[in-house]
Design a protein around this motif. Structure first.
Motif, PDB file in Angstrom:
ATOM      1  N   THR A  14      42.881  -5.322   6.334  1.00 28.54           N
ATOM      2  CA  THR A  14      41.631  -4.603   6.612  1.00 28.54           C
ATOM      3  C   THR A  14      41.886  -3.401   7.506  1.00 28.54           C
ATOM      4  OG1 THR A  14      40.373  -6.658   6.434  1.00 28.54           O
ATOM      5  CG2 THR A  14      39.297  -4.821   7.551  1.00 28.54           C
ATOM      6  N   GLU A  15      42.675  -3.603   8.544  1.00 31.70           N
ATOM      7  CA  GLU A  15      43.005  -2.505   9.462  1.00 31.70           C
ATOM      8  C   GLU A  15      43.782  -1.415   8.740  1.00 31.70           C
ATOM      9  OE1 GLU A  15      45.095  -4.439  12.583  1.00 31.70           O
ATOM     10  OE2 GLU A  15      43.285  -4.950  13.723  1.00 31.70           O
ATOM     11  N   LYS A  16      44.700  -1.835   7.866  1.00 30.12           N
ATOM     12  CA  LYS A  16      45.501  -0.859   7.121  1.00 30.12           C
ATOM     13  C   LYS A  16      44.608  -0.029   6.201  1.00 30.12           C
ATOM     14  CE  LYS A  16      49.543  -0.476   4.124  1.00 30.12           C
ATOM     15  NZ  LYS A  16      50.603  -1.219   3.369  1.00 30.12           N
ATOM     16  N   LYS A  17      43.661  -0.704   5.530  1.00 32.94           N
ATOM     17  CA  LYS A  17      42.742   0.001   4.642  1.00 32.94           C
ATOM     18  C   LYS A  17      41.862   0.971   5.426  1.00 32.94           C
ATOM     19  CE  LYS A  17      39.443  -0.887   0.908  1.00 32.94           C
ATOM     20  NZ  LYS A  17      38.728  -1.941   0.140  1.00 32.94           N
ATOM     21  N   LEU A  18      41.395   0.519   6.604  1.00 33.69           N
ATOM     22  CA  LEU A  18      40.572   1.367   7.453  1.00 33.69           C
ATOM     23  C   LEU A  18      41.360   2.586   7.910  1.00 33.69           C
ATOM     24  CD1 LEU A  18      38.007   1.933   9.107  1.00 33.69           C
ATOM     25  CD2 LEU A  18      38.916   0.427  10.886  1.00 33.69           C
ATOM     26  N   ARG A  19      42.602   2.365   8.277  1.00 29.81           N
ATOM     27  CA  ARG A  19      43.469   3.454   8.718  1.00 29.81           C
ATOM     28  C   ARG A  19      43.678   4.481   7.602  1.00 29.81           C
ATOM     29  NH1 ARG A  19      44.990   6.645  12.763  1.00 29.81           N
ATOM     30  NH2 ARG A  19      47.187   7.273  12.634  1.00 29.81           N
ATOM     31  N   GLN A  20      43.844   3.993   6.381  1.00 29.70           N
ATOM     32  CA  GLN A  20      44.036   4.893   5.246  1.00 29.70           C
ATOM     33  C   GLN A  20      42.795   5.751   5.012  1.00 29.70           C
ATOM     34  OE1 GLN A  20      45.039   2.093   2.152  1.00 29.70           O
ATOM     35  NE2 GLN A  20      47.245   2.281   2.494  1.00 29.70           N
ATOM     36  N   LYS A  21      41.618   5.130   5.110  1.00 29.13           N
ATOM     37  CA  LYS A  21      40.377   5.883   4.909  1.00 29.13           C
ATOM     38  C   LYS A  21      40.149   6.879   6.035  1.00 29.13           C
ATOM     39  CE  LYS A  21      37.911   2.570   2.015  1.00 29.13           C
ATOM     40  NZ  LYS A  21      36.682   1.767   1.831  1.00 29.13           N
ATOM     41  N   SER A  99      36.734   1.409  18.651  1.00 27.02           N
ATOM     42  CA  SER A  99      35.750   0.374  18.332  1.00 27.02           C
ATOM     43  C   SER A  99      34.752   0.772  17.248  1.00 27.02           C
ATOM     44  CB  SER A  99      34.975  -0.020  19.595  1.00 27.02           C
ATOM     45  OG  SER A  99      34.219   1.092  20.082  1.00 27.02           O
ATOM     46  N   LEU A 100      34.534   2.075  17.064  1.00 25.68           N
ATOM     47  CA  LEU A 100      33.514   2.506  16.109  1.00 25.68           C
ATOM     48  C   LEU A 100      34.072   2.928  14.758  1.00 25.68           C
ATOM     49  CD1 LEU A 100      31.164   4.598  18.447  1.00 25.68           C
ATOM     50  CD2 LEU A 100      30.938   2.202  17.752  1.00 25.68           C
ATOM     51  N   ASN A 101      35.380   3.102  14.643  1.00 27.43           N
ATOM     52  CA  ASN A 101      35.955   3.496  13.362  1.00 27.43           C
ATOM     53  C   ASN A 101      35.635   2.447  12.310  1.00 27.43           C
ATOM     54  OD1 ASN A 101      37.424   5.729  12.280  1.00 27.43           O
ATOM     55  ND2 ASN A 101      38.716   5.622  14.116  1.00 27.43           N
ATOM     56  N   GLY A 102      35.076   2.883  11.203  1.00 30.01           N
ATOM     57  CA  GLY A 102      34.702   1.955  10.142  1.00 30.01           C
ATOM     58  C   GLY A 102      33.337   1.337  10.336  1.00 30.01           C
ATOM     59  N   LYS A 103      32.596   1.784  11.364  1.00 30.75           N
ATOM     60  CA  LYS A 103      31.263   1.218  11.608  1.00 30.75           C
ATOM     61  C   LYS A 103      30.308   1.637  10.492  1.00 30.75           C
ATOM     62  CE  LYS A 103      27.518   0.842  14.996  1.00 30.75           C
ATOM     63  NZ  LYS A 103      27.525  -0.641  14.981  1.00 30.75           N
ATOM     64  N   GLU A 104      29.586   0.675   9.996  1.00 33.75           N
ATOM     65  CA  GLU A 104      28.641   0.915   8.905  1.00 33.75           C
ATOM     66  C   GLU A 104      27.228   0.990   9.467  1.00 33.75           C
ATOM     67  OE1 GLU A 104      27.413  -1.546   4.933  1.00 33.75           O
ATOM     68  OE2 GLU A 104      29.561  -1.226   5.262  1.00 33.75           O
ATOM     69  N   ILE A 105      26.518   2.062   9.111  1.00 35.17           N
ATOM     70  CA  ILE A 105      25.131   2.203   9.549  1.00 35.17           C
ATOM     71  C   ILE A 105      24.243   2.440   8.331  1.00 35.17           C
ATOM     72  CG2 ILE A 105      25.753   3.098  11.819  1.00 35.17           C
ATOM     73  CD1 ILE A 105      25.026   5.886  10.827  1.00 35.17           C
ATOM     74  N   MET A 106      22.992   2.051   8.464  1.00 37.74           N
ATOM     75  CA  MET A 106      22.035   2.223   7.368  1.00 37.74           C
ATOM     76  C   MET A 106      21.217   3.486   7.609  1.00 37.74           C
ATOM     77  SD  MET A 106      19.021  -0.345   6.004  1.00 37.74           S
ATOM     78  CE  MET A 106      20.212  -1.582   5.473  1.00 37.74           C
ATOM     79  N   LEU A 107      21.151   4.338   6.587  1.00 44.51           N
ATOM     80  CA  LEU A 107      20.387   5.572   6.710  1.00 44.51           C
ATOM     81  C   LEU A 107      18.900   5.270   6.765  1.00 44.51           C
ATOM     82  CD1 LEU A 107      22.260   7.869   4.149  1.00 44.51           C
ATOM     83  CD2 LEU A 107      22.601   7.686   6.611  1.00 44.51           C
ATOM     84  N   GLU A 108      18.215   5.991   7.634  1.00 47.66           N
ATOM     85  CA  GLU A 108      16.776   5.819   7.748  1.00 47.66           C
ATOM     86  C   GLU A 108      16.092   6.246   6.454  1.00 47.66           C
ATOM     87  OE1 GLU A 108      15.680   8.147  11.095  1.00 47.66           O
ATOM     88  OE2 GLU A 108      16.788   6.921  12.540  1.00 47.66           O
ATOM     89  N   ASP A 109      15.092   5.485   6.040  1.00 47.06           N
ATOM     90  CA  ASP A 109      14.248   5.772   4.881  1.00 47.06           C
ATOM     91  C   ASP A 109      14.911   5.416   3.550  1.00 47.06           C
ATOM     92  OD1 ASP A 109      11.666   6.866   3.954  1.00 47.06           O
ATOM     93  OD2 ASP A 109      12.927   8.286   2.896  1.00 47.06           O
ATOM     94  N   SER A 110      16.194   5.765   3.348  1.00 49.41           N
ATOM     95  CA  SER A 110      16.813   5.529   2.039  1.00 49.41           C
ATOM     96  C   SER A 110      17.341   4.110   1.883  1.00 49.41           C
ATOM     97  CB  SER A 110      17.961   6.520   1.814  1.00 49.41           C
ATOM     98  OG  SER A 110      19.067   6.207   2.645  1.00 49.41           O
ATOM     99  N   GLY A 111      17.708   3.464   2.990  1.00 47.10           N
ATOM    100  CA  GLY A 111      18.252   2.119   2.916  1.00 47.10           C
ATOM    101  C   GLY A 111      19.706   2.067   2.500  1.00 47.10           C
ATOM    102  N   GLN A 112      20.342   3.222   2.302  1.00 44.03           N
ATOM    103  CA  GLN A 112      21.755   3.263   1.928  1.00 44.03           C
ATOM    104  C   GLN A 112      22.639   3.177   3.170  1.00 44.03           C
ATOM    105  OE1 GLN A 112      22.051   6.931  -0.305  1.00 44.03           O
ATOM    106  NE2 GLN A 112      21.636   5.888  -2.233  1.00 44.03           N
ATOM    107  N   ASN A 113      23.850   2.650   2.970  1.00 50.20           N
ATOM    108  CA  ASN A 113      24.796   2.514   4.069  1.00 50.20           C
ATOM    109  C   ASN A 113      25.865   3.599   3.996  1.00 50.20           C
ATOM    110  OD1 ASN A 113      23.454   0.261   4.955  1.00 50.20           O
ATOM    111  ND2 ASN A 113      24.847  -1.198   3.988  1.00 50.20           N
ATOM    112  N   VAL A 114      26.305   4.071   5.162  1.00 48.41           N
ATOM    113  CA  VAL A 114      27.442   4.977   5.249  1.00 48.41           C
ATOM    114  C   VAL A 114      28.409   4.420   6.286  1.00 48.41           C
ATOM    115  CG1 VAL A 114      26.157   7.037   4.575  1.00 48.41           C
ATOM    116  CG2 VAL A 114      26.341   6.457   6.988  1.00 48.41           C
TER     117      VAL A 114
END
Length: 673
Positions: A14-21, A99-114
């Motif tokens: 997981t860490e390796k994949k996160l590092r690649q992204k 600590s925040l690298n790879g943090k997923e948040i939900m966009l307001e109104d659209s409900g999509q995650n980034v």
């Protein structure tokens, strides 16, 4: 113990994949935005995927980063999918990075995650985003009407009566619209002066217009009104109101809600201007004649977080930008129909002043070659650097074609431009060629194999390529014979069984998702070659024989008929108005050269010479490129003139007609004899 080991391995993956992204985000920021990240801790971070451009609000992002320490500054550039955050201490910045690298948040109104990706930066580009002033000649008058007057104006609009109006003022797909005085024609951005609408302007507008005249916002009372109703998410493409259609001042009243309107100078300078509810926008002079204006389709606008001063460019304080949810807005746009040619100070973009300088349609090979030299070859040489800066994302279906070729295939990109397809697959041996020396230099800087040549004569052995691509090239050749010869040259390079992918601009490009009116008229009156007559050519002004060929017709007869048709066409090539439907198959398309992107020209060839019709009064060069836009089926029909190929596929993509050709085995290549 074994379970712990497996968990550790999963965590490591997981860490390796996160590092690649994270590294991929870093590479993308540098390649496309010039943002240079560093590997050591600093106080500042760039946050990929966390920007106003992809729907992350200022408040939402602040809540995330403030968990790690005191935030000194948060910079959210307009319309960009990234942001910059500066912490008071390097320790806090490092904590956010870890600590925040790879943090997923939900966009307001659209409900999509980034997913957010953080990288350290030494420099935050505050100085590159200085406050933006209003375009010259632009005024915004707040609270021109009262809330009660606003209510009366909105209630006066009868949208239900559209069906009974003989001028067919139906709603556009992207918004509801009504016209008064004269109908505004969206197919040519003009009005028919000889066909005024009955009733004139609504009486309820008289008080408003009298006030504008008294205050000096307009010099003459308007005689044309367009009312647009915008639902959240709707917009209007960037455009300049046609110079020859209307007088100088154009005014627009915003009712029901505020909006951000985007203004763009030909040199690329952009200003997002907030139009408050009940405010009047006045465009005159440079802002009216030179800057495009439009409304980007989106459900949120980028605005100042504090509303201390509403009327200003939204980049006036780049450290105080956030998102504002749009509401239903109605605009009243008033214009005065022009009765004489425009004589403004911007002839390079003025349809009244540039018509006499436009070239004629070529009637022989010599004229065709001269036209292409001036309006294709010289233009691309002049705009090469700016052109390359806008061409960095390969089209998916072209990539799909290339990646579907066998490993080790030899591929020629004929007319490769800046080489954006040359590096798509490391499993292929690709090389390119183009007429522009500057574009070939750019390819060389990228490490690509490319050379200068003409698509009509590529200096390679016949049958030496497994595949060829020709993306947005053949439409620059100005006669059907030269387009056919270019296809012949592509196929000559192929080995038997080899494939070629060809893209050309489509006449039927969707503007506001409406098919070209020219296309509808053309289909309604399409005739076969046997029915074609010189009288029809004189009447339509279009070379229909080029797109109505019978596949079995003798090629000499085919060429002769095209030549006869061409000889009847002595009209000047029209200059296309960007963001409108095509009105002709053969035309000139403007390219506004961004300031600072000019190629140094020799003493004999200034930028204005290369532009074809640029003028010393213009603050930046305007170049005109020749295009023959293909109608549906025309490219496929032209390909069938070759007796050595099979049209394997034909489709529409990215505003282009496209074909995939396959060279047949043991058959001599050339036009049908």
């Amino acid at each position: 113990m074994e379970t712990d080991s497996i968990s550790q391995q999963k965590l490591s993956k997981t860490e390796k994949k996160l590092r690649q992204k994270q590294m991929k985000a870093r590479h993308t920021l540098f390649r496309h935005e010039g943002i240079e990240c560093v590997s050591y801790p600093t106080k500042s971070l760039v946050i990929a995927n966390g920007g106003l451009g992809n729907g992350v609000s200022r408040c939402q992002l602040l809540c995330v980063v403030e968990e790690c320490g005191l935030v000194e500054a948060l910079l959210m550039p307009p319309n960009k999918p990234y942001s910059f955050v500066t912490f008071g201490r390097t320790e806090d910045s490092k904590r956010a990075h870890d600590s925040l690298n790879g943090k997923e948040i939900m966009l307001e109104d659209s409900g999509q995650n980034v997913v957010l990706y953080f990288n350290f930066v030494e420099k935050v580009p505050w100085e590159d985003m200085m406050p933006t002033a209003l375009p010259p000649g632009l005024k915004i008058i707040e609270d021109l009407v009262s809330p009660e007057e606003e209510r009366q104006l909105l209630e006066s609009i009868d949208w239900a009566e559209d069906e009974s109006i003989p001028t067919a003022q139906q709603s556009l797909k992207h918004r509801r619209v009504k016209h008064f005085g004269y109908e505004f024609r969206y197919d040519n951005n003009n009005v028919d002066r000889d066909r005024p609408l009955p009733g004139g302007l609504p009486d309820i507008c008289n008080t408003l217009l009298a006030k504008c005249l008294k205050m000096g916002y307009i010099k003459e009372k308007p005689d044309q009104l367009t009312i647009n109703q915008y639902e959240p998410g709707q917009g209007i493409p960037p455009h300049i109101d046609t110079h020859s259609a209307f007088e100088d001042e154009i005014i627009a009243l915003s009712l029901g809600a505020e909006i951000v309107m985007d203004f763009k100078h030909p040199d690329g300078h952009v200003a997002g201007i907030m139009l408050p509810q009940r405010s009047l926008l006045v465009m005159s002079g440079e802002s009216r004649y030179l800057w495009t204006h439009g409304i980007t389709p989106r459900k949120f606008d980028i605005i100042q977080a504090s509303e201390v001063q509403k009327v200003r460019a939204v980049t006036a304080d780049i450290g105080d930008l956030t998102l504002n949810k749009r509401r239903e807005r109605t605009s009243f746009t008033f214009r005065k129909v022009r009765r004489s040619p425009c004589n403004c100070s911007y002839p390079s973009v003025c349809d009244s002043q540039r018509e006499d300088t436009a070239p004629s349609f070529p009637i022989n090979e010599r004229e065709a070659s001269k036209l292409e030299e001036k309006y294709v070859h010289e233009v691309y040489e002049g705009i090469a650097t700016h052109f390359s800066s806008t061409r960095h994302s390969p089209w998916p279906r072209v990539v799909e074609f290339l990646r579907g070729l066998p490993c080790g295939a030899v591929v020629a990109d004929v007319g490769c431009g800046n080489g954006k397809y040359l590096g798509v697959s490391k499993d292929l041996y690709t090389f390119g060629c183009d007429r522009s020396m500057t574009l070939m230099d750019i390819c060389g800087e990228k490490g690509f194999q490319a050379f200068v040549c003409d698509a009509l004569c590529v200096p390679l052995r016949s049958g030496s390529c497994d595949a060829c691509i020709s993306i947005a090239v053949i439409h620059h050749f100005s006669t059907v014979e030269r387009r056919l010869a270019t296809l012949c040259e592509l196929v000559r390079l192929l080995r038997p069984g080899g494939k070629a992918l060809v893209y050309v601009w489509a006449l039927e490009q969707e503007f506001n998702k409406q098919k070209s009116k020219y296309l509808k008229e053309k289909r309604a009156s399409r005739v076969t070659l046997e029915e074609f007559s010189s009288d029809a050519v004189k009447e339509t002004g279009d070379n229909d024989c080029q797109s109505s060929l019978h596949p079995k017709e003798d090629v000499a007869q085919f060429k002769g008929r095209c030549c006869n048709a061409n000889q009847l066409i002595h009209a000047k090539l029209p200059v296309h108005t960007n963001r409108t439907s095509f009105g002709s198959q053969d035309l000139l398309v403007p390219w506004h050269l961004k300031d600072g992107m000019k190629k140094k020209a020799g003493p004999a060839k200034s930028q204005q010479h290369l532009a074809g019709s640029a003028d010393s009064h213009a603050p930046s060069s305007v170049f005109h490129r020749y295009y023959h836009v293909f109608s549906e089926g025309e490219l496929e029909l032209l390909c069938k003139r070759l007796d050595c190929i099979k049209v394997q596929a034909s489709y529409y993509d990215q505003g282009n007609w496209c074909v995939i050709l396959e060279k047949q085995l043991r058959v001599p290549c050339g036009p049908l004899k």
